[in-house]
Each structure stands twice: as structure tokens, then as C-alpha cells.
Design a protein around this motif. Structure first.
Motif, PDB file in Angstrom:
ATOM      1  N   UNK A   1       0.833  -1.209   0.000  1.00  0.00           N
ATOM      2  CA  UNK A   1       0.000   0.000   0.000  1.00  0.00           C
ATOM      3  C   UNK A   1       0.866   1.257   0.000  1.00  0.00           C
ATOM      4  N   UNK A   2       1.965   1.236   0.735  1.00  0.00           N
ATOM      5  CA  UNK A   2       2.861   2.387   0.773  1.00  0.00           C
ATOM      6  C   UNK A   2       3.467   2.649  -0.607  1.00  0.00           C
ATOM      7  N   UNK A   3       3.881   1.575  -1.296  1.00  0.00           N
ATOM      8  CA  UNK A   3       4.426   1.716  -2.649  1.00  0.00           C
ATOM      9  C   UNK A   3       3.367   2.239  -3.618  1.00  0.00           C
ATOM     10  N   UNK A   4       2.141   1.706  -3.518  1.00  0.00           N
ATOM     11  CA  UNK A   4       1.059   2.150  -4.405  1.00  0.00           C
ATOM     12  C   UNK A   4       0.745   3.623  -4.158  1.00  0.00           C
ATOM     13  N   UNK A   5       0.716   4.048  -2.908  1.00  0.00           N
ATOM     14  CA  UNK A   5       0.447   5.452  -2.584  1.00  0.00           C
ATOM     15  C   UNK A   5       1.577   6.340  -3.104  1.00  0.00           C
ATOM     16  N   UNK A   6       2.816   5.864  -2.994  1.00  0.00           N
ATOM     17  CA  UNK A   6       3.962   6.616  -3.513  1.00  0.00           C
ATOM     18  C   UNK A   6       3.875   6.786  -5.023  1.00  0.00           C
ATOM     19  N   UNK A   7       3.507   5.740  -5.748  1.00  0.00           N
ATOM     20  CA  UNK A   7       3.344   5.840  -7.204  1.00  0.00           C
ATOM     21  C   UNK A   7       2.214   6.795  -7.565  1.00  0.00           C
ATOM     22  N   UNK A   8       1.123   6.752  -6.801  1.00  0.00           N
ATOM     23  CA  UNK A   8      -0.009   7.646  -7.050  1.00  0.00           C
ATOM     24  C   UNK A   8       0.383   9.085  -6.847  1.00  0.00           C
ATOM     25  N   UNK A   9       1.108   9.385  -5.778  1.00  0.00           N
ATOM     26  CA  UNK A   9       1.522  10.756  -5.506  1.00  0.00           C
ATOM     27  C   UNK A   9       2.512  11.263  -6.553  1.00  0.00           C
ATOM     28  N   UNK A  10       3.350  10.386  -7.095  1.00  0.00           N
ATOM     29  CA  UNK A  10       4.290  10.785  -8.134  1.00  0.00           C
ATOM     30  C   UNK A  10       3.568  11.040  -9.474  1.00  0.00           C
ATOM     31  N   UNK A  11       2.429  10.350  -9.682  1.00  0.00           N
ATOM     32  CA  UNK A  11       1.694  10.498 -10.956  1.00  0.00           C
ATOM     33  C   UNK A  11       0.862  11.789 -10.986  1.00  0.00           C
ATOM     34  N   UNK A  12       0.541  12.326  -9.855  1.00  0.00           N
ATOM     35  CA  UNK A  12      -0.257  13.560  -9.802  1.00  0.00           C
ATOM     36  C   UNK A  12       0.654  14.745 -10.111  1.00  0.00           C
ATOM     37  N   UNK A  13       0.237  15.570 -11.120  1.00  0.00           N
ATOM     38  CA  UNK A  13       1.063  16.730 -11.419  1.00  0.00           C
ATOM     39  C   UNK A  13       0.988  17.758 -10.293  1.00  0.00           C
ATOM     40  N   UNK A  14       2.068  18.470 -10.109  1.00  0.00           N
ATOM     41  CA  UNK A  14       2.126  19.442  -9.031  1.00  0.00           C
ATOM     42  C   UNK A  14       1.688  20.747  -9.482  1.00  0.00           C
TER      43      UNK A  14
END
Length: 131
Positions: A118-131
Motif C-alpha cells: 500500500x505504501x508503494x502504491x500510494x507513492x506511485x499515485x503521488x508521483x503520478x499527480x502533477x504538481x
């Protein structure tokens, strides 16, 4: 040379003292403690206090295999016997305890892997969201 440790108590809660010249000690099934001298004479010293806790779940560990009962503990009934030279068996089954420990370890490892996933999936999700 004799070593000293915790005192053995009689059925009144007093410390039992054995004569230093006693060559042997005999314990009867009712807790009667007798000393035997060099001539083979047997002299009854006292009766060991045999106590039975009212509620085993209320005992607290005191250290060194000892337990403390917060309630006044009554003397054990006359049916309770003390056996000299016997070793009390453990109240647990080592095999079932080991199996339970392995099961707990596996469950912990599974949960840890799920949290990491879950931590890895959340990290990938946060990286995919543009800032």
C-alpha cells in the motif's frame, strides 16, 4: 558450604529453620518437614505452608519463577500433596506453542507486506499527480 535463598515458610507464614548439622531433609506428602541427623534420627521441624490461590488469573509474576497473589491466599486443602524428588511438568505444550508462534510470525509478515504494498502504491499515485 550452603547457599541461602528465599526462605521456606510454614503453614503460619513463619520462616522454617533447619539445624545446620542435619545430614538429610525429608518432606512428607502433607508438607511435614523432618531433618535427619548423622545417627539417622528423624526429627520433625515444621510443616511447609501449601497454599492454593483463589484465582490463578490474578497472580502477578514476581520473578525467578515466583508469583504474587494480591488476595490473602488460603491454605490448600488436605487433598493437596507435596511430592519430594518429583519435577513438576510444564503447563504448556511446546509443540503447539511453537506452531502458534510460527503462525503469528507469518501473519505479521503478511501484514507487513500488505502495508509495504500500500505504501508503494500510494507513492506511485503521488508521483503520478502533477504538481
Amino acid at each position: 558450604s550452603r547457599t541461602t535463598g528465599d526462605q521456606l515458610l510454614d503453614d503460619k507464614g513463619n520462616a522454617i529453620a533447619v539445624t545446620p548439622t542435619a545430614t538429610a531433609i525429608d518432606v512428607g506428602p502433607d508438607g511435614t518437614l523432618a531433618e535427619i541427623d548423622a545417627d539417622g534420627r528423624r526429627k520433625i521441624v515444621d510443616r511447609i505452608g501449601l497454599y492454593e490461590p483463589r484465582d490463578v488469573d490474578r497472580l502477578s509474576k514476581f520473578g525467578g519463577g515466583r508469583f504474587h497473589d494480591p488476595d490473602p491466599t488460603p491454605l490448600a486443602g488436605r487433598s493437596t500433596q507435596l511430592k519430594q524428588g518429583h519435577l513438576e511438568a510444564s503447563g504448556t505444550n511446546p509443540l503447539s506453542s511453537m506452531v502458534a508462534m510460527i503462525e503469528a510470525s507469518r501473519a505479521f509478515e503478511t501484514n507487513l507486506n500488505m502495508i509495504q504494498h500500500q505504501d508503494n502504491a500510494l507513492g506511485r499515485l503521488l508521483q503520478a499527480i502533477p504538481r
